[in-house]
Write a protein that holds these residues in place. Structure first.
Motif, PDB file in Angstrom:
ATOM      1  N   PHE A 170       0.882  -1.181   0.000  1.00 26.28           N
ATOM      2  CA  PHE A 170       0.000   0.000   0.000  1.00 26.28           C
ATOM      3  C   PHE A 170       0.912   1.222   0.000  1.00 26.28           C
ATOM      4  O   PHE A 170       1.001   1.950   0.985  1.00 26.28           O
ATOM      5  N   ASP A 192      -0.329   0.369  -5.352  1.00 23.34           N
ATOM      6  CA  ASP A 192      -1.403   1.152  -4.748  1.00 23.34           C
ATOM      7  C   ASP A 192      -2.586   1.173  -5.711  1.00 23.34           C
ATOM      8  O   ASP A 192      -2.416   1.215  -6.925  1.00 23.34           O
ATOM      9  N   LYS A 193      -3.757   1.148  -5.135  1.00 21.82           N
ATOM     10  CA  LYS A 193      -4.974   1.174  -5.942  1.00 21.82           C
ATOM     11  C   LYS A 193      -5.261   2.577  -6.466  1.00 21.82           C
ATOM     12  O   LYS A 193      -6.000   2.752  -7.423  1.00 21.82           O
ATOM     13  N   ASP A 220      -5.225  -3.344  -7.345  1.00 22.50           N
ATOM     14  CA  ASP A 220      -5.650  -3.880  -6.049  1.00 22.50           C
ATOM     15  C   ASP A 220      -4.632  -4.920  -5.571  1.00 22.50           C
ATOM     16  O   ASP A 220      -4.447  -5.951  -6.212  1.00 22.50           O
ATOM     17  N   SER A 221      -4.010  -4.648  -4.457  1.00 21.17           N
ATOM     18  CA  SER A 221      -2.991  -5.561  -3.927  1.00 21.17           C
ATOM     19  C   SER A 221      -3.548  -6.958  -3.697  1.00 21.17           C
ATOM     20  O   SER A 221      -2.807  -7.942  -3.801  1.00 21.17           O
ATOM     21  N   ASN A 237       1.217  -1.138   5.071  1.00 18.29           N
ATOM     22  CA  ASN A 237       0.793   0.070   5.781  1.00 18.29           C
ATOM     23  C   ASN A 237      -0.610   0.484   5.331  1.00 18.29           C
ATOM     24  O   ASN A 237      -0.791   1.422   4.555  1.00 18.29           O
TER      25      ASN A 237
END
Ligand code: SAM
Length: 307
Positions: A170, A192-193, A220-221, A237
């Motif tokens: 993130f 990161d999205k 999306d992770s 994080n």
């Protein structure tokens, strides 16, 4: 002299008094459980007034503490009403280099972005911020950034060994990734999205000297991380939601690999996490409070190692 107003009526009353220009800006608006006390320069009939002299000194003689962040030449005041924040701005304007002051009405949404109200100065949201020997381009509106984790970032970057293979799950605008890649010849996939955050990370890669390499990915992770295995370190994080991503992170991590995990929670939840980590085959290497969040909750930094 303070006008005493029922809390439910306070907002409307403040707006009305402001339009009449009779709020005394030399004093702070106060409140207790039931009432708001608005400092005024003259009385209006039909209201109750209290003399708060002795309870509250004139603010220019008072040492005031309030919560704010300074990011480059932008100051962000938190946890205050607009009226109060405007008064407090006076203290920040006196500091050199502050060009813009915002009131932060909260960090919300999946991208953890701020709801900002301009209080003073140029209406700009980008600034350059120096932290731990790197420069960071920050957009305080478009992507999450908090200077409050700078000690954590330094601590972790000091731990990273040469040639580590890292996922920053993130990453935001990349403060962890850029510092680590600046200091070590590591290989970092930064996800990161929020594509704006990834765009800014791209700029931050250009303006810093990097020994390692960073691969920025917008997405999306939860999906992206499935494509990775044998990772040495995963930085997680996302303090209000990282827990939901632990299973996929566990799979991507190699044996002996480390997760730097952040969560905002109460003590009981923290204890449950510790049990969960141990039961999932992890050793807890490190656990500390980064900062307080509310009466019962703190932001914790936890480091776990896959056995
Ligand atoms: N690590 C950065 C830092 O220290 O400044 C940013 C941390 S911020 C608390 C969390 C970040 O996670 C936000 O930038 C948000 O856009 C991103 N995010 C939230 N859900 C995500 C998801 N499912 N996949 C990837 N990124 C996500």
């Amino acid at each position: 002299m303070h006008m005493m107003v029922n809390k439910k009526l306070a907002e409307d009353t403040i707006t009305r008094l402001r339009s009449m220009d009779i709020i005394d800006n030399n004093y702070l608006i106060q409140h207790d459980q039931n009432y708001v006390y608005i400092p005024v320069i003259e009385k209006i009939e039909g209201h109750n007034y209290v003399d708060m002299n002795g309870i509250q000194k004139e603010i220019k003689n008072e040492k005031i503490s309030f919560s704010y962040d300074i990011i480059g030449d932008i100051a962000i005041i938190k946890g205050k009403s607009e009226e109060e924040a405007k008064i407090l701005s006076k203290y920040l304007i006196e500091r050199k280099n502050i060009k813009t002051i915002y009131l932060d009405n909260g960090i919300t949404g999946e991208f953890r972005t701020r709801t900002l109200k301009l209080l003073y100065g140029e209406s700009k949201t980008t600034t350059l911020y120096r932290e731990n020997s790197i420069n960071l381009l920050v957009d305080v509106q478009k992507a999450y950034f908090s200077p409050r984790l700078s000690t954590e970032r330094l601590r972790i970057s000091n731990e990273v060994k040469e040639h580590e293979y890292i996922i920053d799950m993130f990453c935001g605008i990349g403060p962890f990734s850029v510092l680590i890649a600046h200091k070590t010849d590591s290989s970092i996939v930064s996800m990161d999205k929020n594509c704006d955050a990834i765009g800014i990370l791209g700029e931050n890669m250009k303006i810093n000297r990097l020994k390692g390499n960073i691969t920025p990915v917008c997405g999306d992770s939860a999906e992206l991380v499935k494509n990775y295995r044998n990772v040495d370190r995963i930085i997680m994080n996302l303090p209000h939601g990282a827990y939901n991503f632990l299973d996929i992170a566990f799979k991507a991590l190699k044996k002996g690999g480390v997760i730097n995990y952040y969560e905002i929670c109460d003590y009981e939840t923290l204890e449950n996490r510790m049990i969960f980590f141990r039961n999932s085959g992890f050793e807890i290497l490190y656990k500390r409070i980064v900062h307080g969040f509310s009466r019962n909750m703190n932001m914790y930094s936890i480091e776990i190692k896959k056995l």
